[in-house]
Write a protein that holds these residues in place. Structure first.
Motif, PDB file in Angstrom:
ATOM      1  N   MET A   1       4.146   6.438  -1.822  1.00  0.00           N
ATOM      2  CA  MET A   1       3.400   6.375  -3.062  1.00  0.00           C
ATOM      3  C   MET A   1       2.027   5.734  -2.852  1.00  0.00           C
ATOM      4  SD  MET A   1       4.214   4.393  -6.610  1.00  0.00           S
ATOM      5  CE  MET A   1       3.846   2.758  -6.089  1.00  0.00           C
ATOM      6  N   TYR A   2       1.958   4.663  -2.088  1.00  0.00           N
ATOM      7  CA  TYR A   2       0.669   3.987  -1.886  1.00  0.00           C
ATOM      8  C   TYR A   2      -0.200   4.732  -0.875  1.00  0.00           C
ATOM      9  CZ  TYR A   2       3.122  -0.065  -3.899  1.00  0.00           C
ATOM     10  OH  TYR A   2       3.838  -0.908  -4.698  1.00  0.00           O
ATOM     11  N   GLN A   3      -1.505   4.630  -1.070  1.00  0.00           N
ATOM     12  CA  GLN A   3      -2.474   5.135  -0.092  1.00  0.00           C
ATOM     13  C   GLN A   3      -3.343   3.952   0.303  1.00  0.00           C
ATOM     14  OE1 GLN A   3      -4.677   8.451  -1.637  1.00  0.00           O
ATOM     15  NE2 GLN A   3      -2.847   9.430  -2.452  1.00  0.00           N
ATOM     16  N   ASP A   4      -2.859   3.156   1.243  1.00  0.00           N
ATOM     17  CA  ASP A   4      -3.539   1.912   1.588  1.00  0.00           C
ATOM     18  C   ASP A   4      -4.959   2.119   2.103  1.00  0.00           C
ATOM     19  OD1 ASP A   4      -1.460   0.153   0.810  1.00  0.00           O
ATOM     20  OD2 ASP A   4      -0.390   0.628   2.664  1.00  0.00           O
ATOM     21  N   ASP A   5      -5.245   3.278   2.617  1.00  0.00           N
ATOM     22  CA  ASP A   5      -6.599   3.576   3.101  1.00  0.00           C
ATOM     23  C   ASP A   5      -7.365   4.428   2.082  1.00  0.00           C
ATOM     24  OD1 ASP A   5      -5.129   5.896   3.391  1.00  0.00           O
ATOM     25  OD2 ASP A   5      -5.998   6.424   5.334  1.00  0.00           O
ATOM     26  N   TYR A   6      -7.030   4.329   0.833  1.00  0.00           N
ATOM     27  CA  TYR A   6      -7.612   5.079  -0.288  1.00  0.00           C
ATOM     28  C   TYR A   6      -9.097   5.318  -0.013  1.00  0.00           C
ATOM     29  CZ  TYR A   6      -7.074   6.248  -5.291  1.00  0.00           C
ATOM     30  OH  TYR A   6      -6.956   6.886  -6.502  1.00  0.00           O
ATOM     31  N   ASN A   7      -9.414   6.503   0.508  1.00  0.00           N
ATOM     32  CA  ASN A   7     -10.746   6.704   1.084  1.00  0.00           C
ATOM     33  C   ASN A   7     -11.897   6.757   0.092  1.00  0.00           C
ATOM     34  OD1 ASN A   7      -9.623   9.093   0.313  1.00  0.00           O
ATOM     35  ND2 ASN A   7     -10.134  10.207   2.170  1.00  0.00           N
ATOM     36  N   THR A   8     -11.658   6.820  -1.203  1.00  0.00           N
ATOM     37  CA  THR A   8     -12.774   6.737  -2.153  1.00  0.00           C
ATOM     38  C   THR A   8     -13.041   5.304  -2.593  1.00  0.00           C
ATOM     39  OG1 THR A   8     -11.355   7.161  -4.061  1.00  0.00           O
ATOM     40  CG2 THR A   8     -12.399   9.079  -3.020  1.00  0.00           C
ATOM     41  N   CYS A   9     -12.213   4.365  -2.120  1.00  0.00           N
ATOM     42  CA  CYS A   9     -12.349   2.958  -2.523  1.00  0.00           C
ATOM     43  C   CYS A   9     -12.918   2.115  -1.395  1.00  0.00           C
ATOM     44  CB  CYS A   9     -10.976   2.414  -2.934  1.00  0.00           C
ATOM     45  SG  CYS A   9     -11.008   0.677  -3.429  1.00  0.00           S
ATOM     46  N   ASN A  10     -13.863   1.265  -1.745  1.00  0.00           N
ATOM     47  CA  ASN A  10     -14.402   0.295  -0.793  1.00  0.00           C
ATOM     48  C   ASN A  10     -13.614  -1.004  -0.864  1.00  0.00           C
ATOM     49  OD1 ASN A  10     -16.300  -2.172  -0.378  1.00  0.00           O
ATOM     50  ND2 ASN A  10     -17.175  -0.525   0.861  1.00  0.00           N
ATOM     51  N   THR A  11     -13.373  -1.482  -2.088  1.00  0.00           N
ATOM     52  CA  THR A  11     -12.679  -2.756  -2.319  1.00  0.00           C
ATOM     53  C   THR A  11     -11.963  -2.687  -3.656  1.00  0.00           C
ATOM     54  OG1 THR A  11     -14.452  -3.940  -1.179  1.00  0.00           O
ATOM     55  CG2 THR A  11     -13.000  -5.262  -2.560  1.00  0.00           C
ATOM     56  N   THR A  12     -10.808  -3.302  -3.723  1.00  0.00           N
ATOM     57  CA  THR A  12     -10.121  -3.457  -5.000  1.00  0.00           C
ATOM     58  C   THR A  12      -9.278  -4.726  -4.972  1.00  0.00           C
ATOM     59  OG1 THR A  12      -8.766  -2.349  -6.676  1.00  0.00           O
ATOM     60  CG2 THR A  12      -8.079  -2.083  -4.392  1.00  0.00           C
ATOM     61  N   TYR A  13      -9.110  -5.313  -6.129  1.00  0.00           N
ATOM     62  CA  TYR A  13      -8.174  -6.425  -6.300  1.00  0.00           C
ATOM     63  C   TYR A  13      -7.868  -6.554  -7.783  1.00  0.00           C
ATOM     64  CZ  TYR A  13     -12.390  -9.188  -7.359  1.00  0.00           C
ATOM     65  OH  TYR A  13     -13.567  -9.640  -7.884  1.00  0.00           O
ATOM     66  N   THR A  14      -6.787  -7.256  -8.072  1.00  0.00           N
ATOM     67  CA  THR A  14      -6.301  -7.391  -9.434  1.00  0.00           C
ATOM     68  C   THR A  14      -6.089  -8.862  -9.747  1.00  0.00           C
ATOM     69  OG1 THR A  14      -5.224  -5.247  -9.250  1.00  0.00           O
ATOM     70  CG2 THR A  14      -4.438  -6.688 -10.984  1.00  0.00           C
ATOM     71  N   THR A  15      -6.408  -9.252 -10.990  1.00  0.00           N
ATOM     72  CA  THR A  15      -6.280 -10.646 -11.393  1.00  0.00           C
ATOM     73  C   THR A  15      -5.595 -10.757 -12.752  1.00  0.00           C
ATOM     74  OG1 THR A  15      -8.334 -11.183 -10.220  1.00  0.00           O
ATOM     75  CG2 THR A  15      -7.545 -12.806 -11.817  1.00  0.00           C
ATOM     76  N   LEU A  16      -4.562 -11.573 -12.812  1.00  0.00           N
ATOM     77  CA  LEU A  16      -3.972 -11.964 -14.085  1.00  0.00           C
ATOM     78  C   LEU A  16      -4.848 -13.070 -14.633  1.00  0.00           C
ATOM     79  CD1 LEU A  16      -1.552 -12.006 -16.148  1.00  0.00           C
ATOM     80  CD2 LEU A  16      -0.658 -13.893 -14.759  1.00  0.00           C
TER      81      LEU A  16
END
Length: 137
Positions: A1-16
């Motif tokens: 399910m995951y695409q850890d090398d998501y090639n259209t993304c440079n950086t991502t993170y999530t914050t509660l």
């Protein structure tokens, strides 16, 4: 399910993000029994730009510098999986003078593409009764 090398993304993170005028960050930590990544304590902090007192407390739990994947779903799962065992506590906080949401930063590699949410993440967020919003660059 995951695409850890998501090639259209440079950086991502999530914050509660948890904000309260009355509960201190220490109260939130004790109640949730989770250590935050960062806090803002209105009794200590000042708005650096304005030189004024801050009128709220803030408590943050982030996947930044913890999850290296470029797939925002993995970051969302990291936060959601920490919260699901204490979902009643989260729901109880939302019934108080507390604002809670999840922020997802997503920086494009080339100006194309975008983050994906799968039914798995949507189901977890629905169970937690939390909104998510995206800060996309």
């Amino acid at each position: 399910m995951y695409q850890d090398d998501y090639n259209t993304c440079n950086t991502t993170y999530t914050t509660l993000r948890i904000y309260s005028e009355s509960l201190s960050p220490q109260d939130i930590t004790k109640y949730l029994e989770i250590e935050p990544s960062e806090i803002i304590d209105k009794s200590i902090e000042k708005d650096i730009l304005m030189g004024e007192n801050i009128t709220f407390n803030a408590w943050f739990l982030t996947s930044k510098n913890i999850i290296s994947s470029k797939d925002s779903r993995r970051h969302i799962d990291y936060i959601a999986d920490k919260l699901l065992p204490i979902k009643e506590k989260i729901k109880n906080l939302t019934r108080q003078d507390v604002e809670i949401d999840i922020s997802c930063v997503w920086m494009s590699e080339s100006g194309q593409g975008g983050p994906t949410l799968s039914p798995q993440q949507l189901s977890k967020l629905a169970e937690l009764e939390l909104e998510i919003w995206f800060d996309i660059y």
